[in-house]
Design an enzyme around this catalytic site. Structure first.
Site, short mmCIF file in Angstrom:
data_model
loop_
_atom_site.label_atom_id
_atom_site.label_comp_id
_atom_site.label_asym_id
_atom_site.label_seq_id
_atom_site.Cartn_x
_atom_site.Cartn_y
_atom_site.Cartn_z
N ASN A 122 13.01 -10.05 -70.19
CA ASN A 122 11.72 -10.13 -69.49
C ASN A 122 10.85 -11.07 -70.32
OD1 ASN A 122 9.25 -9.79 -68.28
ND2 ASN A 122 8.90 -7.72 -69.11
N TRP A 123 10.72 -12.30 -69.84
CA TRP A 123 10.00 -13.31 -70.63
C TRP A 123 8.48 -13.09 -70.63
CZ3 TRP A 123 12.49 -18.82 -69.54
CH2 TRP A 123 13.83 -18.78 -69.92
N LYS A 124 8.00 -12.26 -69.72
CA LYS A 124 6.55 -12.01 -69.58
C LYS A 124 5.80 -13.33 -69.35
CE LYS A 124 7.06 -8.01 -72.54
NZ LYS A 124 6.36 -6.85 -73.02
N HIS A 138 6.55 -2.94 -63.75
CA HIS A 138 6.48 -2.96 -65.21
C HIS A 138 5.17 -2.30 -65.65
CE1 HIS A 138 6.19 -4.43 -69.32
NE2 HIS A 138 7.48 -4.67 -69.25
N GLU A 183 3.07 -3.10 -67.73
CA GLU A 183 1.94 -4.05 -67.85
C GLU A 183 1.31 -4.32 -66.49
OE1 GLU A 183 4.08 -7.02 -70.07
OE2 GLU A 183 4.19 -5.63 -71.76
N GLU A 240 11.23 2.60 -69.80
CA GLU A 240 10.49 1.89 -70.85
C GLU A 240 9.29 2.71 -71.31
OE1 GLU A 240 11.35 -2.58 -70.68
OE2 GLU A 240 9.61 -2.21 -69.43
N GLY A 278 6.82 -3.72 -77.10
CA GLY A 278 6.14 -4.74 -77.90
C GLY A 278 5.52 -4.19 -79.19
N SER A 314 11.24 -2.54 -77.42
CA SER A 314 11.61 -3.02 -78.76
C SER A 314 13.11 -2.93 -79.05
CB SER A 314 10.80 -2.27 -79.84
OG SER A 314 9.41 -2.49 -79.64
N GLY A 350 12.07 -7.57 -73.99
CA GLY A 350 10.90 -8.44 -73.98
C GLY A 350 10.99 -9.45 -75.11
N GLY A 351 10.34 -9.15 -76.23
CA GLY A 351 10.23 -10.09 -77.36
C GLY A 351 11.55 -10.74 -77.76
C1 PEP Z 1 9.39 -5.17 -71.86
O1 PEP Z 1 8.35 -5.75 -71.75
O2 PEP Z 1 10.02 -4.87 -70.83
C2 PEP Z 1 9.89 -4.85 -73.21
C3 PEP Z 1 10.84 -3.98 -73.33
O3 PEP Z 1 9.30 -5.51 -74.24
P1 PEP Z 1 9.74 -5.46 -75.80
O4 PEP Z 1 11.24 -5.59 -75.84
O5 PEP Z 1 9.05 -6.61 -76.44
O6 PEP Z 1 9.30 -4.13 -76.33
#
Ligand code: PEP
Length: 250
Positions: A10-12, A95, A97, A167, A173, A213, A234-235
């Site tokens: 997930n590049w956000k 999501h 967010e 999640e 994050g 994470s 994500g990251g």
């Molecule tokens: C996400 O945004 O779906 C996510 C899991 O982010 P991260 O891996 O950065 O925690």
């Protein structure tokens, strides 16, 4: 039959189209694993360049959001037909967010899931509790509710092909990952909820990811848990580490 793992990035709101193409090139030699479905869920403006950059690879194209109407006066939104037309196979819906910053409700997410399915796009429905909810002991009730509302009107056959991402908001994050046991406990409860709504065949078929994470170091253990069928990343999806996660079984 064993469920095939699905690892989705997930590049956000990261990566200009130019950066996106470069990232695809960097990741290309790193993400080849026939045992895994690999997906890049990218910002809308990157969909076309990324679809070109992943031609001839095993990577699937994914979007990060979608509106539930077909077309019309919805300034700034993206329709399922637009996504399907550029080759989108998966779409992240609900999501945390989007729920948190943009006020998306489970009812909105439900409408989006139904519409994505109509267009042959696989929804990756996110669910997850806040730290406060976890501390108050309402995690399972809250997630069951998110899943039940999200899947209203979805048939068992449709549900089998979908993906749910667990999640925990406190792990996204933050560098703070759920323990293997915490992640497994909730993913198992999600599968039980699907069995309650539908039947055990549907529960066995649906794929449930963990997200929060996940990284090159912790992926192996998380992905070894019986009810964790993949990761939403994500990251770490913006770095060569993503290749390590995709190749977690090597
Ligand atoms: C996400 O945004 O779906 C996510 C899991 O982010 P991260 O891996 O950065 O925690």
């Amino acid at each position: 039959m064993a469920r095939k793992k699905i690892i989705a990035g997930n590049w956000k709101m990261n990566m200009t189209p130019t950066e996106a193409k470069a990232l695809c090139e960097t990741l290309k030699p790193l993400v080849d694993n026939p045992d895994v479905d690999v997906v890049y869920c990218v910002p809308a403006i990157d969909l076309v360049p990324v679809s070109e950059a992943i031609q001839g690879t095993n990577v699937n194209l994914g979007a990060e959001n979608m509106y539930f109407e077909e077309k019309g006066a919805f300034t700034g939104e993206i329709s399922p037909a637009m996504l399907a037309d550029v080759g989108v196979k998966y779409v992240v819906l609900g999501h945390s967010e989007r729920r948190g910053y943009f006020g998306e409700t489970s009812e909105d997410v439900n409408k989006k899931i139904l519409k994505a399915l109509e267009y042959g796009i696989v929804p990756i429905m996110c669910c997850g509790e806040s730290l406060e909810q976890r501390e108050q002991g309402v995690t399972m009730d809250f997630i069951r509710q998110q899943v039940k509302v999200g899947y209203m009107g979805v048939t068992a056959d449709q549900a089998k092909g979908t993906v749910i991402a667990y999640e925990p908001i406190w792990a996204i994050g933050t560098g703070r990952t759920a323990s293997n046991e915490q992640a497994e406990e909730v993913c198992k409860a999600i599968r039980e909820t699907i069995a309650e709504i539908y039947d055990s065949d549907t529960a066995e078929a649906i794929r449930i990811q963990y997200g929060g994470s996940m990284n090159a170091k912790n992926c192996k253990e998380l992905l070894a848990m019986p009810d964790i069928d993949g990761g939403l990343i994500g990251g770490a999806s913006l770095k060569p580490d993503f290749g390590v996660i995709v190749n977690y079984n090597k």
